[in-house]
Design a protein around this motif. Structure first.
Motif: not given
Length: 433
Positions: A42-47, A109-117
């Motif tokens: 949850g921490e890695l894949f969401f804003p 994760d989210y930091h790498a590809i944003g909402l695509t993650a």
């Protein structure tokens, strides 16, 4: 179409059972490992700027998507399992689980590809759900049609124990990762290890399944040209309504008992009685091992006594042991381990559930009948049980105990109906043979 011979299990039967149980355990591990690392995912894949409750909700919604995908995936795979062969779908299901699990372990994760993650994570979770929807019914059908008829209960109980072992394996791996690695190391990439391992083990299990053979029952149907014509699901819905109802009720018993007693109980004990997480998880491991034994015992007894008697008396035992557990577990450390072990053993009555289902549907539409009933009920009750128990906790601290008692009553009444149906020559009489 079941095999009439009363021979003993031979070496090939044990090989089939072993490979099926191993593959099922690894596939269930792949499906369940997500929940053990839900917090870090949850921490890695969401804003990072969204509220913590919303992040948790979205993470568990992705986890729940796997359950919602089970009926569709299971029905599609069962259709082809009844039309083109059990073994092909049995091998396909484990491939469809292994590849998404590997992909999860390598997903940016989210930091790498944003909402695509999170969108890709959701897609992979849906594929996992479709795979497990085909694996469990397919495995039950596969082993039941391989072994002698008088050993069906043992085969189904052993396989159910193997599937449950996947939950234990996931818990042990999660405990090991969290013990050896710091939270920072886990967040930096350590969380990927169990997914990568699960994917690789799944591919190994798929390779080992190459040595399995198509079931004799399906081969006989091919030779006699008695395979299902048209849509097997249509036949199931038109002519096997009572079998569907019984199978769905028993799936409710199976799914909800495991969810409440095995998956939810440690957290409930921690919150209600302030027991330590380490202590409750240790007791949970003992209970899960006892559950494995209970499944096998229930299957053996079903072969000897019939499903109706095992289900009836097993549910009485479930009611007694679960009530003692939920009311006495917090009184001492010894009481926790003893009562949890007995509760886990009594939940093993669910080992008789697949025995009933494989005998409730004719061979030509067996895969479809089981898959439709089991996956639809699991999607409904497996997903709603935690919500129901949590809401009921507002009215009674023993809500979980009352819920399991209600399930035991459903199982008891179903067992009594099976006994009556057997005496009256109704549709499910053969489950008491």
């Amino acid at each position: 179409m079941d095999q009439p011979q009363a021979r003993r299990l031979n070496r090939q039967d044990y090989k089939t059972l072993s490979l099926a149980a191993l593959g099922g355990a690894l596939e269930f591990y792949d499906f369940i490992i997500f929940v053990f690392f839900a917090a870090v995912i949850g921490e890695l894949f969401f804003p990072p700027d969204i509220p913590d409750w919303l992040r948790q909700l979205q993470t568990f919604a992705i986890f729940a998507a796997g359950y919602l995908a089970r009926p569709l995936g299971g029905i599609v795979m069962a259709h082809f399992g009844d039309r083109v062969g059990r073994k092909k779908m049995f091998s396909l299901s484990i491939l469809l689980m292994a590849l998404p699990t590997l992909a999860m372990g390598a997903l940016p994760d989210y930091h790498a590809i944003g909402l695509t993650a999170p969108l890709l994570l959701l897609l992979l979770r849906i594929l996992q759900g479709a795979a497990i929807g085909g694996e469990v019914p397919g495995a039950w059908v596969f082993v039941a049609e391989h072994v002698p008829e008088k050993r069906t209960g043992f085969a189904c109980g052993t396989l159910t124990a193997g599937l449950t072992a996947g939950i234990l394996l996931g818990s042990l791996v999660a405990t090991l990762i969290n013990s050896l690695l710091s939270p920072e190391t886990i967040a930096a990439g350590g969380w990927r290890i169990p997914f990568l391992l699960g994917g690789l083990f799944g591919l190994l299990a798929m390779y080992l399944r190459r040595w399995l053979h198509e079931t004799p029952v399906f081969q006989q149907m091919q030779a006699r040209k008695t395979l299902s014509d048209g849509l097997p699901l249509r036949t199931v819905l038109q002519h096997h309504k009572r079998a569907i109802i019984v199978s769905m009720l028993l799936t409710w018993l199976l799914s909800a008992c495991i969810v409440v007693v095995i998956l939810m109980a440690p957290t409930l004990l921690q919150k209600q009685y302030a027991l330590s997480a380490a202590l409750t998880l240790q007791a949970n491991s003992v209970a899960t091992i006892m559950l494995l034994a209970g499944c096998i015992i229930a299957g053996l007894l079903a072969d000897r006594l019939g499903a109706a008697k095992v289900l009836t008396f097993g549910c009485l035992l479930l009611a007694l042991c679960s009530w003692i557990f939920f009311t006495q577990a917090a009184s001492s450390v010894m009481a926790l381990f003893i009562t949890y072990a007995l509760a886990g053993l009594s939940v093993g009555v669910v080992g008789v559930v697949p025995f009933v289902m494989v005998r409730a549907f004719p061979a030509a539409i067996r895969f479809t009948g089981i898959s439709f009933s089991y996956n639809l009920a699991y999607a409904i009750f497996g997903g709603l049980t935690p919500v129901c128990v949590t809401l009921l906790m507002r009215f009674s601290p023993l809500a979980s105990a009352w819920y399991v008692l209600a399930l035991a009553l459903i199982g008891l009444l179903t067992g009594l109906w099976l006994a009556w149906a057997g005496r009256r020559g109704a549709i499910l009489q053969q489950v008491n043979a």
